[in-house]
Design an enzyme around this catalytic site. Structure first.
Site, PDB file in Angstrom:
ATOM      1  CB  SER A 217      -0.904   0.018   1.222  1.00 46.23           C
ATOM      2  OG  SER A 217      -0.139   0.327   2.364  1.00 46.23           O
ATOM      3  CE  LYS A 218      -3.368   3.253   0.196  1.00 48.41           C
ATOM      4  NZ  LYS A 218      -3.997   2.121  -0.445  1.00 48.41           N
ATOM      5  NE  ARG A 219      -0.536   2.742   6.946  1.00 47.74           N
ATOM      6  CZ  ARG A 219      -1.581   2.017   7.287  1.00 47.74           C
ATOM      7  NH1 ARG A 219      -2.770   2.325   6.846  1.00 47.74           N
ATOM      8  NH2 ARG A 219      -1.435   0.989   8.093  1.00 47.74           N
ATOM      9  N   GLY A 221       5.312   3.502   1.112  1.00 45.09           N
ATOM     10  CA  GLY A 221       6.205   4.455   0.482  1.00 45.09           C
ATOM     11  C   GLY A 221       6.824   3.991  -0.816  1.00 45.09           C
ATOM     12  CE1 TYR A 224       0.198   4.760  -4.847  1.00 41.57           C
ATOM     13  CE2 TYR A 224       1.657   6.271  -3.683  1.00 41.57           C
ATOM     14  CZ  TYR A 224       0.426   5.645  -3.808  1.00 41.57           C
ATOM     15  OH  TYR A 224      -0.559   5.907  -2.911  1.00 41.57           O
TER      16      TYR A 224
END
Length: 450
Positions: A217-219, A221, A224
RNA sequence: GGCCCGUUGGUCAAGCGGUUAAGACUCCGCCCUUUCACGGCGGCAACAAGGGUUCGAGUCCCUUACGGGUCACCA
């Protein structure tokens, strides 16, 4: 005719898991000579992000995942069909259709109004079945399913509803999406049935995990696509790696270009269980791609990472750039590995004198002083020719009954100040050039004497 | 918790009733070698557990455990 779609919400970032879904949908379309459609699912106004659609466009384009139909056409390419008569491709612009079909559903008794919203009425008896190409036959009791909102009180359709309407209207034949939608698929089936439509083929794909218990997830870091490009990964390598996360071509080869993936892609290789993302593995794949680059291509790719370090007073501080790049290529797993390796080029040679003590090379501060003296003499007496100087050192080493490293390792330290350098002492000499090398050796000798 | 789904080395994974259970990454040796890498060779390491079915099960069935998903006017 196969028609697949990629239907992301414009969030501003391209998650690797989402990209992989797009990849699979694209591959499936190309593999079957079908059409790949891009549709923007922007029904959640609260989540609207300025410029977010551009991230979708640019990512798809840099990855080579051109779409045949969508809000903006992909790179023109003769082999693609030029349809695109199913727009608009932004859900926010298709409200009329959703309203129309929700009214129809109300008429048929498959939907009703409550609290300003339109709800789907789920039959209380019976069960709903469908077949997923990956998970197989799935049956759920209707009593387990709850009524759901179709049109929100703000007039916008929910994802669940808009999806069904659009996929049908756009004549999507195969829906490839994350397995988080597996549980709600029976609701879609019920909608298709109520509308008298034939459901498309469903292909659900398991998620990409950070570890055994958490999704990537984006958490974290680094979930993406852009995170990895920033870290110095090649887009081909990222695509290759994520293609293999959750899908296996079956054979032993694991390196595929995009077009090779088109040929190899097959639904039977798609996994039902989540795959844990392993950056170490992706690094290895990236390293392979970097090593496979032609010297010219590598130079071009690596230049931005090298340039800041080889410029000194507006001039190139490297005498032999080709030698530098050639040395760097096998030592680069991701492009950002480059900079820490070449800081010695522009930086002053200030280092721990202890580095001259090396048991494997059998060198000490004393032997280093001798070796550097010889190196200085060799450089002054010979042309800067690799073979010629190496032969000179070899002769010296043979006379002394030691390995060439006895002379060359201290040279490397004197020149780079690093125990690990992108090349041996002689290689560094060639990169730095005669004058700079001699200058550094003299400085090193002075330091050793004190 | 209900309902769906899953479970082969640390990770990705092949396998689809009979295999010495592939391969890759990681890790560890050795070789090559002017350091570090590259490259080459070799090694460690797995069928979640228990019941069935079968001459024979990683492959089929059941149970348990563990994991994932879902149960929003988010997608």
């Amino acid at each position: 005719m196969v028609r697949t779609r990629f239907a992301p919400s414009p969030t501003g970032f391209m998650h690797l898991g989402v990209l992989r879904t797009a990849l699979y949908a694209w591959l499936y379309a190309r593999k079957n000579k079908g059409t790949f459609i891009l549709r923007i699912e922007d029904t959640d106004r609260a989540r609207y992000v300025e410029g977010a659609v551009d991230v979708i466009y640019s990512t798809l384009k840099t990855c080579g995942l051109h779409w045949d139909e969508g809000p903006e056409r992909g790179t023109p390419c003769g082999e693609y069909s030029e349809t695109g008569n199913y727009g608009p491709y932004f859900q926010s612009e298709r409200k009329d259709s959703y309203m129309k079909y929700s009214e129809l559903l109300i008429e048929k008794g498959a939907a009703y109004r409550k609290d300003g919203a339109v709800w789907q009425k789920i039959p209380t008896a019976g069960s709903t079945s469908f077949r997923d190409e990956v998970y197989g036959e799935i049956t759920v009791e209707n009593s387990e399913i709850e009524d759901q909102v179709l049109i929100k009180s703000d007039g916008m359709p929910t994802y669940n509803f808009a999806n069904v309407i659009d996929d049908h209207l756009m004549e999507i034949t195969h829906i490839i999406r994350g397995s988080e939608f597996l549980s709600s698929t029976p609701k879609y089936i019920l909608l298709y049935e109520a509308l008298g439509w034939k459901p498309p083929v469903f292909i659900h794909v398991a998620p990409i995990m950070r570890d055994a218990g958490n999704k990537l997830s984006k958490r974290d870091g680094d979930a993406y696509f852009s995170d990895f490009i920033d870290k110095g990964y090649l887009v081909e390598a990222v695509i290759n790696y994520i293609a293999l996360l959750g899908w296996s071509p079956g054979g032993e080869n694991e390196f595929f270009t995009l077009s090779e993936l088109v040929g190899a892609f097959d639904l039977s290789g798609v996994s039902k269980s989540p795959a844990i993302f392993d950056e170490v593995k992706m690094r290895a794949i990236n390293a392979h791609y970097i090593r496979s680059l032609t010297p010219e291509k590598f130079k071009e790719t690596a230049k931005p990472y090298v340039k800041p370090y080889i410029c000194k007073d507006g001039q190139c501080a490297v005498a032999n750039c080709d030698a530098l790049f050639a040395a760097l290529q096998p030592r680069t797993e991701v492009l950002t590995d480059i900079t820490p390796q070449i800081d010695f080029i522009s930086a002053a040679c200030d280092h721990e004198i202890e580095l001259y003590n090396n048991k494997k090379m059998k060198t000490t501060l004393e032997t280093a002083l001798v070796a550097l003296g010889e190196a200085l003499r060799a450089l002054e007496e010979h042309e800067l020719d690799r073979d010629e100087i190496f032969t000179a050192f070899k002769a010296l080493a043979d006379d002394a009954g030691v390995k060439v490293g006895y002379f060359l390792y201290p040279l490397q330290i004197a020149l780079t100040g690093k125990q690990s350098a992108p090349g041996g002492g002689l290689d560094i000499c060639i990169m730095l050039g005669k004058d700079e090398s001699i200058k550094r050796i003299k400085t090193a000798i002075e330091r050793l004497k004190t």
